[in-house]
Design a protein around this motif. Sequence first.
Motif, short mmCIF file in Angstrom:
data_model
loop_
_atom_site.label_atom_id
_atom_site.label_comp_id
_atom_site.label_asym_id
_atom_site.label_seq_id
_atom_site.Cartn_x
_atom_site.Cartn_y
_atom_site.Cartn_z
N HIS A 212 0.85 -1.19 0.00
CA HIS A 212 0.00 0.00 0.00
C HIS A 212 0.88 1.24 0.00
N ASP A 213 0.28 2.40 -0.11
CA ASP A 213 1.04 3.65 -0.30
C ASP A 213 1.91 4.01 0.90
N ASP A 214 1.57 3.51 2.10
CA ASP A 214 2.33 3.86 3.29
C ASP A 214 3.51 2.93 3.56
N ASN A 215 3.69 1.90 2.71
CA ASN A 215 4.85 1.02 2.88
C ASN A 215 6.14 1.82 2.83
N VAL A 216 7.06 1.50 3.73
CA VAL A 216 8.37 2.16 3.69
C VAL A 216 9.04 1.91 2.36
N SER A 217 8.89 0.71 1.81
CA SER A 217 9.57 0.33 0.58
C SER A 217 9.05 1.08 -0.64
N SER A 218 7.94 1.85 -0.51
CA SER A 218 7.41 2.58 -1.65
C SER A 218 8.27 3.79 -2.02
N ASP A 219 9.25 4.16 -1.20
CA ASP A 219 10.16 5.25 -1.51
C ASP A 219 11.24 4.71 -2.46
N TYR A 220 10.98 4.80 -3.76
CA TYR A 220 11.86 4.14 -4.72
C TYR A 220 13.23 4.81 -4.81
N GLU A 221 13.32 6.11 -4.53
CA GLU A 221 14.62 6.78 -4.60
C GLU A 221 15.54 6.30 -3.47
N GLN A 222 15.00 6.22 -2.26
CA GLN A 222 15.81 5.72 -1.15
C GLN A 222 16.12 4.24 -1.34
N SER A 223 15.16 3.49 -1.87
CA SER A 223 15.39 2.07 -2.13
C SER A 223 16.57 1.88 -3.07
N PHE A 224 16.64 2.72 -4.11
CA PHE A 224 17.74 2.64 -5.06
C PHE A 224 19.08 2.88 -4.38
N GLU A 225 19.16 3.94 -3.58
CA GLU A 225 20.42 4.28 -2.91
C GLU A 225 20.85 3.18 -1.95
N GLU A 226 19.90 2.67 -1.18
CA GLU A 226 20.25 1.65 -0.19
C GLU A 226 20.64 0.34 -0.87
N LEU A 227 19.90 -0.04 -1.91
CA LEU A 227 20.23 -1.30 -2.58
C LEU A 227 21.59 -1.19 -3.26
N ARG A 228 21.92 -0.02 -3.79
CA ARG A 228 23.25 0.16 -4.38
C ARG A 228 24.34 -0.06 -3.32
N THR A 229 24.12 0.46 -2.12
CA THR A 229 25.07 0.26 -1.02
C THR A 229 25.20 -1.22 -0.68
N VAL A 230 24.07 -1.90 -0.58
CA VAL A 230 24.07 -3.32 -0.22
C VAL A 230 24.81 -4.14 -1.27
#
Length: 313
Positions: A212-230
Motif C-alpha cells: 500500500h502507499d504507506d509502505n516504507v519500501s514505496s520510496d523508490y529513490e531511497q530504495s535505489f540508494e540503499e540497494l546500491r550500497t548493499v
Amino acid sequence: MSKVSVSIPCYNAFSHDRGERWLRTAIESVLNQTYEEFELLLIDDGSEDGTAAVLEEYDDDGRVTVIRQENQGYPGARNTGLEEGDGEYYAFLGQDDRWEPTKLERQVAHLESEPVDVVHSNVRNVDEDGEQIGYRHKERPPRPDEPERFVEALFERTFVCIQSVLIRASAIERRRFDTDLSIACDIDMWIRIAGEHRFGYVPEALVEKRYHDDNVSSDYEQSFEELRTVLERAVEQYPYLQDRRDARFSQLHYGYGNNLLRDGRPRKARTQFKNALALDPTNVRAWVALVASVGGRRIGQRLLNLGRAVVRQ
C-alpha cells in the motif's frame, strides 16, 4: 518443542485508515499459530497515535511482551526483537502483514529435519483490500547445497522476504540489522549470512504481504540508494560476484529509471537508462526504456509496456 521468538515492529499504525485493523490481523495471525511454543514481542517504536492502546489489549496474554522505546526506525526495532528475544529460532512479521496458521509449524519442522540454518517460504502479495496481486516466487530458489549459487541469486534479485524467514538463533544472534538502511536492512542481512549459513525453502505461500502507499519500501529513490550500497558491500564480501557486478548494476539503474518514468520525470529517467547502458550495452530493456522516455509520461509508458512484451517473447 523449540521456542520461537517472533517480533512485530509497530509504528503509527493509524497512519492508514485501515492500519489498526491490519495490525490486529498481524498480531492474531501469530497468536493463532498451530505451533504453540513461541513468544511474541510487540515493539512500539515511538508511536505517536493510538498504536500503544491497541498493543495494551494483548498485555494479558502470557505469550505476548509489549516493548516501548523511542523511535529507532525499522532496523532499530528489528534489532530490539533480536536483543529481547530468547528463542532457539527467530521470526519476523510486519504490522500490515499476516501469517498462515501453519507457518511456524511447517518451518520449524523443516529446520529440524534439514541441514539448514534459515528457512523461508513463498509469499502471497495482496493490495490494500486483501486482493491477491501475485506471488514472491515463480521459480524455486537455488538449492541450499549450492551456497555460491545461492549468493549469486540473492545478488541478482532480492527474493528472501523477511516476513517469511525463520532462522536459528546461532546464525543471527551476533548480528544486527544495519540502522543506516531503513529499507534494505533485511536484504543486507541475508546476503551477509548466506556465505556462512544454508537457506532452506518451503514452497507454500505461508505469508500474506500487503502492499500500500504507506509502505516504507514505496520510496523508490531511497530504495535505489540503499540497494546500491548493499550490492557494493556484497561484491566486497564475495569477490566472485565481480563478474556479475556491471550487469546487476545496469538492472538497478534501469529499475530506478523505470520508476522515475512512471513518476512523470522522463529527463531524470533518461539519465538512469543511459547509466544502465554504460554498464551493460546488451541491456535490451534499458534500450527500449530510453526510447520510451523520449515520448513523455503517457506515450513513454505505452512504449515501455510494449517493450516488455517484446523482451518476454
